[in-house]
Design a protein around this motif. Structure first.
Motif, PDB file in Angstrom:
ATOM      1  N   TYR A  92      25.343  42.543  30.440  1.00  0.00           N
ATOM      2  CA  TYR A  92      25.141  42.528  31.887  1.00  0.00           C
ATOM      3  C   TYR A  92      26.254  43.340  32.535  1.00  0.00           C
ATOM      4  O   TYR A  92      27.428  43.136  32.198  1.00  0.00           O
ATOM      5  N   GLY A  93      25.893  44.229  33.432  1.00  0.00           N
ATOM      6  CA  GLY A  93      26.930  45.027  34.073  1.00  0.00           C
ATOM      7  C   GLY A  93      26.441  45.718  35.323  1.00  0.00           C
ATOM      8  O   GLY A  93      25.435  45.306  35.932  1.00  0.00           O
ATOM      9  N   TYR A  94      27.169  46.745  35.696  1.00  0.00           N
ATOM     10  CA  TYR A  94      26.841  47.520  36.901  1.00  0.00           C
ATOM     11  C   TYR A  94      27.067  48.996  36.626  1.00  0.00           C
ATOM     12  O   TYR A  94      27.996  49.357  35.899  1.00  0.00           O
TER      13      TYR A  94
ATOM     14  N   ALA B 291      33.113  50.324  41.725  1.00  0.00           N
ATOM     15  CA  ALA B 291      32.971  51.086  42.972  1.00  0.00           C
ATOM     16  C   ALA B 291      34.217  51.906  43.264  1.00  0.00           C
ATOM     17  O   ALA B 291      34.263  52.653  44.238  1.00  0.00           O
ATOM     18  N   GLY B 292      35.262  51.739  42.434  1.00  0.00           N
ATOM     19  CA  GLY B 292      36.510  52.479  42.647  1.00  0.00           C
ATOM     20  C   GLY B 292      37.379  51.846  43.717  1.00  0.00           C
ATOM     21  O   GLY B 292      38.296  52.481  44.236  1.00  0.00           O
TER      22      GLY B 292
ATOM     23  N   LYS C 259      35.171  41.214  41.286  1.00  0.00           N
ATOM     24  CA  LYS C 259      36.194  42.073  40.690  1.00  0.00           C
ATOM     25  C   LYS C 259      35.528  43.240  39.956  1.00  0.00           C
ATOM     26  O   LYS C 259      35.960  44.391  40.054  1.00  0.00           O
ATOM     27  N   ASN C 260      34.444  42.952  39.235  1.00  0.00           N
ATOM     28  CA  ASN C 260      33.728  43.992  38.510  1.00  0.00           C
ATOM     29  C   ASN C 260      33.075  44.987  39.456  1.00  0.00           C
ATOM     30  O   ASN C 260      33.096  46.190  39.217  1.00  0.00           O
TER      31      ASN C 260
ATOM     32  N   THR D 201      30.437  49.329  34.293  1.00  0.00           N
ATOM     33  CA  THR D 201      31.213  48.191  33.803  1.00  0.00           C
ATOM     34  C   THR D 201      30.273  47.116  33.280  1.00  0.00           C
ATOM     35  O   THR D 201      29.102  47.064  33.680  1.00  0.00           O
ATOM     36  N   PHE D 202      30.782  46.307  32.366  1.00  0.00           N
ATOM     37  CA  PHE D 202      30.007  45.172  31.854  1.00  0.00           C
ATOM     38  C   PHE D 202      30.831  43.908  32.051  1.00  0.00           C
ATOM     39  O   PHE D 202      32.005  43.877  31.682  1.00  0.00           O
ATOM     40  N   TYR D 203      30.212  42.882  32.655  1.00  0.00           N
ATOM     41  CA  TYR D 203      30.975  41.657  32.897  1.00  0.00           C
ATOM     42  C   TYR D 203      30.611  40.542  31.929  1.00  0.00           C
ATOM     43  O   TYR D 203      31.269  39.506  31.885  1.00  0.00           O
ATOM     44  N   SER D 204      29.556  40.760  31.140  1.00  0.00           N
ATOM     45  CA  SER D 204      29.181  39.728  30.169  1.00  0.00           C
ATOM     46  C   SER D 204      28.421  40.365  29.016  1.00  0.00           C
ATOM     47  O   SER D 204      27.491  41.140  29.234  1.00  0.00           O
ATOM     48  N   HIS D 205      28.850  40.077  27.799  1.00  0.00           N
ATOM     49  CA  HIS D 205      28.113  40.519  26.612  1.00  0.00           C
ATOM     50  C   HIS D 205      28.660  39.781  25.403  1.00  0.00           C
ATOM     51  O   HIS D 205      29.722  39.133  25.489  1.00  0.00           O
TER      52      HIS D 205
END
Ligand code: FMN
Length: 260
Positions: free
Chosen positions: A150-152, A50-51, A44-45, A166-170
């Protein structure tokens, strides 16, 4: 009396054993589901940055998997050479685990993002429109104030323009550093420029507000009251977009681009 004490002990012991069996059975049976949920959250992240998914869009697991299959291609990259590696399944490869394993990682040069080890391999997602690659999603991680984020980051096929972050964990503070999750802040990223004329990562999170991508191509608004997390984001981008991170991979892509 003695008789009843013995019974109590036996009964309590049996009860404890029965409960531990139930708890461990539940934990084991939920493990697979938890792993699957983590995978779906990751997808999902990646789709979001990526739009390929709108912020807050509610997608079922099938829709997530479907969009992932049509819009993205995961590849494993050798971090030293920058070459794409065949023979490692990108969908099951656990990069975070690899970074902790001395056999699968190397110590990082001293860096402000406090990245200690760089995995030998990393998973990159190609954003695809049919056969055409329209961008790249790179994993990033680094220390904020309290935690590793952690993200992309997604960049366009020009390897220069930001598509999203985006960040999926922090574990940063909600309302302060936790504003890295704020969709309005994330919306300030697309269109910013990553590298300076010499090819060094130049993008940074400023202190305070900055102009539009045209006016301020290399800077993004700081998170108010959270300069330390903001600096953490700058530091991790400089690290992962630089020569110790995805530099060699990006250099390979540029070379391929020049050769047409
Ligand atoms: C309880 C508490 C939690 C905080 N959490 C964060 C945080 O998650 N990220 C951050 O950068 N600063 C956080 N801060 C603030 C930092 O200590 C520091 O003051 C701030 O980063 C400076 O940013 P500013 O110059 O924009 O005010 C927190 C402060 C307190 C008291």
């Amino acid at each position: 009396m003695e008789h009843s004490t013995r019974h109590t002990v036996i009964f309590t012991t049996l009860l404890c054993v029965a409960f531990s069996v139930v708890v461990s059975t539940v934990a084991v049976s939920l493990h697979d589901r938890q792993e699957e949920n983590k995978r779906l959250d990751r997808i999902k992240n990646v789709l979001g940055v990526a739009g390929l998914a709108k912020p807050g869009e509610d997608l079922s697991p099938d829709e997530l998997n479907g969009r992932f299959e049509t819009g993205l291609e995961a590849v494993v990259v050798d971090m030293l050479t920058g070459q794409v590696v065949e023979g490692i399944d990108p969908l099951s490869f656990d990069q975070r685990k690899a970074a902790k394993d001395p056999q699968q990682s190397r110590p990082a040069e001293t860096n402000r993002a406090k990245v200690r080890r760089v995995p030998n391999h990393a998973v990159v997602y190609l954003i695809k429109d049919g056969d055409e690659v329209t961008g790249f999603v790179l994993p990033i991680e680094g220390y904020g104030l309290w935690s590793t984020l952690y993200g992309y980051i997604a960049i366009e096929a020009d390897l220069q323009t930001v598509k999203g972050i985006t960040f999926y964990s922090h574990g940063e503070t909600p309302g302060l550093g936790g504003e890295v999750d704020n969709v309005r802040w994330k919306a300030r990223w697309p269109g910013r420029q990553v590298f300076d004329a010499k090819g060094a990562p130049q993008i940074s999170v400023a202190k305070g507000a900055v102009g539009s991508p045209n006016e301020d191509p290399f800077r993004v608004d700081g998170l108010s009251g959270a300069t330390l997390t903001s600096n953490g984001v700058t530091n991790m981008l400089k690290f992962w977009l630089g020569r110790s991170g995805f530099g060699p991979y990006l250099a390979q892509l540029r070379k391929q681009g020049e050769m047409g």
